[in-house]
Design a protein around this motif. Structure first.
Motif, PDB file in Angstrom:
ATOM      1  N   LYS A  76       1.604   2.096   0.183  1.00 39.55           N
ATOM      2  CA  LYS A  76       1.850   1.001   1.112  1.00 39.55           C
ATOM      3  C   LYS A  76       2.520   1.500   2.392  1.00 39.55           C
ATOM      4  N   ALA A  77       3.401   2.489   2.256  1.00 40.65           N
ATOM      5  CA  ALA A  77       4.050   3.052   3.440  1.00 40.65           C
ATOM      6  C   ALA A  77       3.031   3.738   4.339  1.00 40.65           C
ATOM      7  N   ILE A  78       2.118   4.488   3.752  1.00 40.81           N
ATOM      8  CA  ILE A  78       1.108   5.201   4.545  1.00 40.81           C
ATOM      9  C   ILE A  78       0.105   4.218   5.145  1.00 40.81           C
ATOM     10  N   ALA A  79      -0.251   3.178   4.406  1.00 39.44           N
ATOM     11  CA  ALA A  79      -1.143   2.147   4.953  1.00 39.44           C
ATOM     12  C   ALA A  79      -0.500   1.476   6.156  1.00 39.44           C
ATOM     13  N   HIS A  80       0.821   1.282   6.097  1.00 41.42           N
ATOM     14  CA  HIS A  80       1.544   0.690   7.225  1.00 41.42           C
ATOM     15  C   HIS A  80       1.500   1.604   8.444  1.00 41.42           C
TER      16      HIS A  80
END
Length: 225
Positions: A76-80
């Motif tokens: 989720k952090a990388i998608a953000h």
């Protein structure tokens, strides 16, 4: 074979951390980094942040650097970061286990260990440093901020009883960073991180830090020999 800390964290906790931490600003440690480096130095440099969280520090540093990449165990952090990249083309990201060897998107002039090493075992920290050295350009820097203790402390993580939290002393960091020069050090009070953000200059010494190390955090800048 027992799973390593990083493996457990990436599988079970990385996305949960992202969901728990909804703060909207970059932190005082990152602002301090832009104070201790000349702006002209950062402007044409590649920077990586390991442990990106909500990406607020990445967004802030994109104003100062040529390229800023984030590495994190949370999908989720990388998608953000991918969403941020749509408006900031000098931002990129990659999902990795920071406790294991991994390849990078490019090499860097500065690598930031962004308040996550307390979740790595001592053995994983060694791997992290060796991996970082491979990703650093000549005369590159590592900027660390994390908990600090007078003694070495291990305790159970409050969010997952299969994980330990490590609070380390400065002797540990100096030993593990023996291939670097310590160029800058600052002691912070972890209970006052939001208060620090209201200061005009993060260089200011906090003369009211308690001698009890319970709330100690630190930031250190190491330069590769």
């Amino acid at each position: 074979m027992m799973k390593k800390q990083g493996e457990i964290y990436v599988k079970n906790d990385a996305d949960k951390w992202f969901e728990r931490n909804m703060y909207s600003n970059h932190n005082c440690f990152t602002e301090h980094l832009t104070d201790i480096f000349p702006k002209s130095f950062l402007r044409n440099k590649n920077i990586a942040e390991f442990g990106v969280g909500r990406g607020n520090n990445i967004l802030f540093l994109s104003n100062y650097s040529k390229q800023i990449d984030g590495y994190d165990g949370s999908s989720k952090a990388i998608a953000h970061l991918e969403k941020l990249k749509e408006s900031r083309p000098n931002i990129d990201g990659m999902k990795v286990n920071l406790g294991e060897e991994f390849g990078g998107l490019r090499t860097y002039d500065v690598i930031i260990f962004g308040f996550f090493t307390y979740m790595l075992s001592n053995e994983e920290f060694k791997v992290l440093v060796e991996n970082s050295k491979k990703l650093l350009n000549k005369n590159g820097y590592i900027y660390i901020y994390d908990f600090l203790s007078e003694t070495m402390i291990e305790k159970m993580d409050s969010h997952n009883d299969k994980l330990k939290v490590f609070k380390r002393n400065m002797d540990f960091y100096l030993d593990e960073m023996k291939d670097f020069y310590l160029q800058h050090f600052k002691l912070w009070d972890n209970s006052k991180l939001n208060e620090y953000m209201n200061k005009d200059n993060q260089h200011t010494l906090d003369v009211f830090i308690e001698s009890d190390d319970y709330n100690w955090t630190f930031s250190s800048l190491f330069k590769l020999k």
